[in-house]
Design an enzyme around this catalytic site. Structure first.
Site, short mmCIF file in Angstrom:
data_model
loop_
_atom_site.label_atom_id
_atom_site.label_comp_id
_atom_site.label_asym_id
_atom_site.label_seq_id
_atom_site.Cartn_x
_atom_site.Cartn_y
_atom_site.Cartn_z
N ASP A 154 0.80 -1.23 0.00
CA ASP A 154 0.00 0.00 0.00
C ASP A 154 0.84 1.28 0.00
O ASP A 154 0.33 2.33 0.38
CB ASP A 154 -0.94 0.05 1.21
CG ASP A 154 -2.02 -1.02 1.15
OD1 ASP A 154 -2.16 -1.64 0.09
OD2 ASP A 154 -2.70 -1.23 2.17
N ASP B 67 -7.47 -6.98 10.05
CA ASP B 67 -7.08 -5.84 9.23
C ASP B 67 -7.09 -4.54 10.02
O ASP B 67 -6.40 -3.58 9.65
CB ASP B 67 -8.03 -5.67 8.04
CG ASP B 67 -7.91 -6.80 7.04
OD1 ASP B 67 -6.79 -7.26 6.80
OD2 ASP B 67 -8.96 -7.23 6.51
#
Length: 768
Positions: free
Chosen positions: A486, A706
């Site tokens: 990311d 997450d």
């Protein structure tokens, strides 16, 4: 030393004689070489400080020939090579050298033709035996560049040593075809701090109607530096291309008991079918063609590379055998591929193979395995290989509840010793850039650019990891590093909306961090580097796809080894996008309407990760990455099985109904990412699942959260992200849909039992 002993053993470069010189030095260089006409050598260097005390040092020298190469494997210094120039900078533990103190350093290398010793050395830009700093030279990544007509090509420039003050290096055409121009990077500034960082120059070739392939010379220089010349050649697209066989690569490493590949295509469109064969020649008979010995190219598929697979039989010897293979077609010049077996039976010298997953077993993390086995039915997957996440500095040393990096590697060595002759691959996620996860909150990190984050990232995070991985104790492991999930994709899509992303787009940000990680990690022979490339529902639109390809190339080309510093890219890391959508493709239409117009696809060009990764790989290779680039897909949570999985395409003639009833990805919106309700474990880790793919992998360990579904105070820098809240009604990034997150989730990375049980229940292929 006598002249004879210098030739046989090494050389000593004498002390600098400048009065009151801050730097003075003795360097003793000895090389123990082997081979005839070509071979390897081990260089041992003693650096002695005969001047004022040093707190850091940089040793530089030039190989006398262009065929002498640092492999790279070294010790005692951070080694790099550009052209003939070799540079070694101090480690954290040997940077301070008192007057009269010395340090022993060295490296391994290869040579062809002859292997003469270097004749001049410098320390901190002062020549040993000289009187002061030398004039820096411009070092370019290439002396010649081919530029496609109507397109661009790049090279990089840096300085050979630090200038005393800022230097401006300009690139200008001095002669030749005026169609060839500098489109960007015509003026570059190098400082005493960034002199060794390569900066990019882009050349362009104008589109014209002639059939001439023009050439031009470009000067790259400036005041206070010794300049260089780069010769550019236009690759004209109007001329007739002579038919030929194109093979890539022409040298293949094949792990013993596994396979290696090369690709074949034609240079021009044929008028009829062309058959190209691959046949074994002289050499080790354990190396054979295992598939695609005969390929057919037509007027339609002539430019599409087709894959030939070679195999290396398992044997008990310790020899790295080699064999030539002839790629031929009637009437065309044949090509030769040299295959070398990577033996796994003896020897501690690591080999960097084309695919680290081929023929290997995967490391089983005891921490994750124990948690999985404790869940109902979890023993069915508890021995699956998952990645180890280094998500903060403290993770390197470990804790009472988490194994350290060394402990994981030691356990990997134990597992490797117990798995027979197969090598073992262990996956390490490098995940601690300053301003990490700049567009979200759940995985924010501990480092900030504004608080000296880049220097901390280098010295407290990457350097210690590299030092551990460099240990000879782990040289027989295949260590795969997943570089910063990311990160770079945020620089493509999120600069306008997030200040932290804008900050990460500058100095000391994501580009610099990724390059530093590549420089330190890929220099270790048995370490493999894969850069995160997001997923199809992030970068699949035209406005994101090409800028991402350019950003990946720009970032990696600026690393010390350029495009050779990466083994591949990974998509879908810690995400749940389906590997393949079996019941429709991007070309499907419903009642005459393209599925691209549906709310789910939303004008994207890809509907799943396999098609996206394939297109991305092709574009990256077209941009300048090597042909052997390998792709990975994280399949740990993208199976989408269970009762909600469709068993075939919808029969509806309404576009939205067809797509929603046919898609196996059951998320509310493709932008949802946090602890997705209904997800399942995907394909188990598999090597060589498709052409161009090194493996399906489980990078995100199933059952690790997450992000927290509510605000939980912590000392890891992780914040509450509403996309992890099941009551959240969404934002513009997910079409203002519900988040689809599971409730009662802990902090990211912590064990989430309810998620694991659901992933196991909904696994596809199913898990019994």
């Amino acid at each position: 030393m006598t002249a004879a002993s210098v030739a046989a053993l090494g050389l000593v470069v004498g002390q600098s004689t400048a009065a009151n010189a801050a730097v003075a030095c003795d360097v003793t260089y000895t090389a123990n070489q082997w081979g005839s006409g070509q071979g390897g050598f081990t260089a041992s260097i003693t650096l002695r400080n005969t001047g004022d005390p040093l707190t850091s040092w940089s040793l530089g020298f030039d190989f006398p020939t262009t065929t002498q190469r640092y492999t790279p494997t070294g010790w005692g210094a951070n080694w790099s090579q550009s052209g003939t120039r070799v540079t070694g900078t101090n480690m954290t533990w040997n940077g301070s050298l008192a007057t009269g103190a010395s340090t022993n350093i060295g490296f391994n290398g290869t040579w062809t033709g002859t292997n003469p010793n270097p004749t001049s050395f410098s320390v901190n830009n002062t020549t040993c035996g000289g009187t002061g700093p030398t004039t820096p030279s411009v070092v370019t990544s290439s002396s010649s560049v081919a530029v496609n007509e109507g397109g661009t090509a790049t090279f990089t420039a840096r300085l050979s040593s630090a200038p005393s003050s800022n230097v401006t290096v300009t690139t200008a055409r001095t002669s030749g075809d005026t169609d060839l121009t500098v489109s960007s990077g015509a003026s570059l500034t190098f400082t005493p701090s960034n002199w060794s960082t390569a900066q990019m120059v882009t050349l362009a070739a104008a589109q014209d109607s002639d059939t001439a392939s023009g050439t031009a010379a470009f000067s790259v220089g400036g005041t206070g530096v010794t300049g260089a010349t780069v010769n550019a050649s236009e690759v004209d697209d109007d001329a007739t291309v002579e038919q030929s066989i194109i093979v890539s690569p022409t040298a293949v490493t094949v792990p013993e008991g596994a396979t290696g590949t090369y690709t074949v295509r034609l240079a021009a469109q044929p008028s009829g079918n062309v058959t190209v064969t691959s046949a074994a020649g002289s050499g080790d008979t354990n190396l054979t063609v295992s598939s695609s010995a005969s390929l057919t190219f037509t007027s339609s598929n002539w430019s599409t590379p087709q894959t030939v697979t070679l195999a290396a039989a398992q044997d008990s010897d310790t020899t790295n055998g080699s064999r030539t293979f002839t790629v031929a077609s009637t009437g065309l010049t044949s090509r030769t591929v040299t295959a070398t077996e990577a033996d796994d039976d003896g020897g501690s010298n690591p080999t960097h193979v084309e695919n680290p997953y081929a023929g290997a077993t995967g490391y089983v993390n005891p921490n994750w395995s124990a948690r999985a086995a404790a869940e109902p039915g979890g023993s069915a997957v508890a021995n699956t290989s998952t990645a180890v996440w280094m998500d903060r500095i403290a993770a390197i040393a470990g804790s009472s509840s988490a194994m350290s990096l060394r402990a994981h590697l030691d356990e990997a060595v134990r597992q490797d010793a117990a798995n027979g002759s197969a090598p073992l691959t262990i996956q390490i996620v490098i995940y601690n850039l300053p301003n990490r996860d700049c567009s979200a909150l759940a995985s924010n990190g501990e480092l900030l650019i504004a608080q000296d984050g880049f220097n901390r990232y280098k010295t407290e995070y990457i350097d210690p990891i590299a030092a551990i991985l460099r240990s000879s104790s782990y040289s027989n492991l295949r260590i795969v590093t997943i570089i910063e999930p990311d990160s770079l994709p945020n620089l493509v899509t999120n600069l306008n909306a997030f200040e932290k992303c804008r900050e990460a787009n500058g100095a000391g940000g994501y580009r610099d961090g990724v390059r530093y990680a590549l420089n330190q990690l890929h220099a270790i022979t048995n370490v493999y580097t894969y850069i995160d490339a997001a997923h199809h529902a992030w970068l699949g639109w035209d406005s994101n796809f090409t800028p991402s390809v350019n950003l990946f190339y720009e970032t990696v080309a600026g690393a010390t080894a350029g495009v050779d510093s990466v083994d591949g890219f990974i998509v879908n890391t810690a995400n749940t996008s389906a590997t393949t959508e079996p019941y429709f493709t991007i070309n499907t239409t419903v009642n005459g309407t393209s599925i691209r117009q549906s709310k789910w696809v939303d004008w994207n060009w890809y509907v799943d990760e396999q098609s996206f990764a394939t297109a991305l790989r092709n574009a990256l290779i077209g941009r300048g990455f090597r042909q052997g680039l390998g792709m990975l897909i994280d399949t740990s949570r993208n199976g989408w099985g269970g009762s909600a999985r469709p068993t075939g395409p919808s029969t509806s003639t309404q576009l939205e109904d067809f797509v929603n009833q046919s898609r196996v990805d059951r998320r509310i919106h493709a932008g949802n990412w946090c602890n997705q309700n209904g997800a399942g474990m995907g394909a188990r880790p598999t090597a060589n699942p498709a052409a161009g793919f090194d493996a399906y992998v489980w990078i995100k360990p199933p059952g690790e959260s997450d992000g927290a579904s509510r605000d939980i105070p912590n000392d890891e820098g992780k914040k509450f992200d509403r996309m992890c809240d099941p009551t959240y009604t969404g934002n513009s990034l997910n079409g203002n849909n519900m988040s689809g997150a599971l409730p009662d989730a802990p902090l990211s990375g912590q064990w989430f039992s309810a998620q694991f049980r659901q992933l196991l229940q909904n696994a596809y292929p199913p898990i019994n």
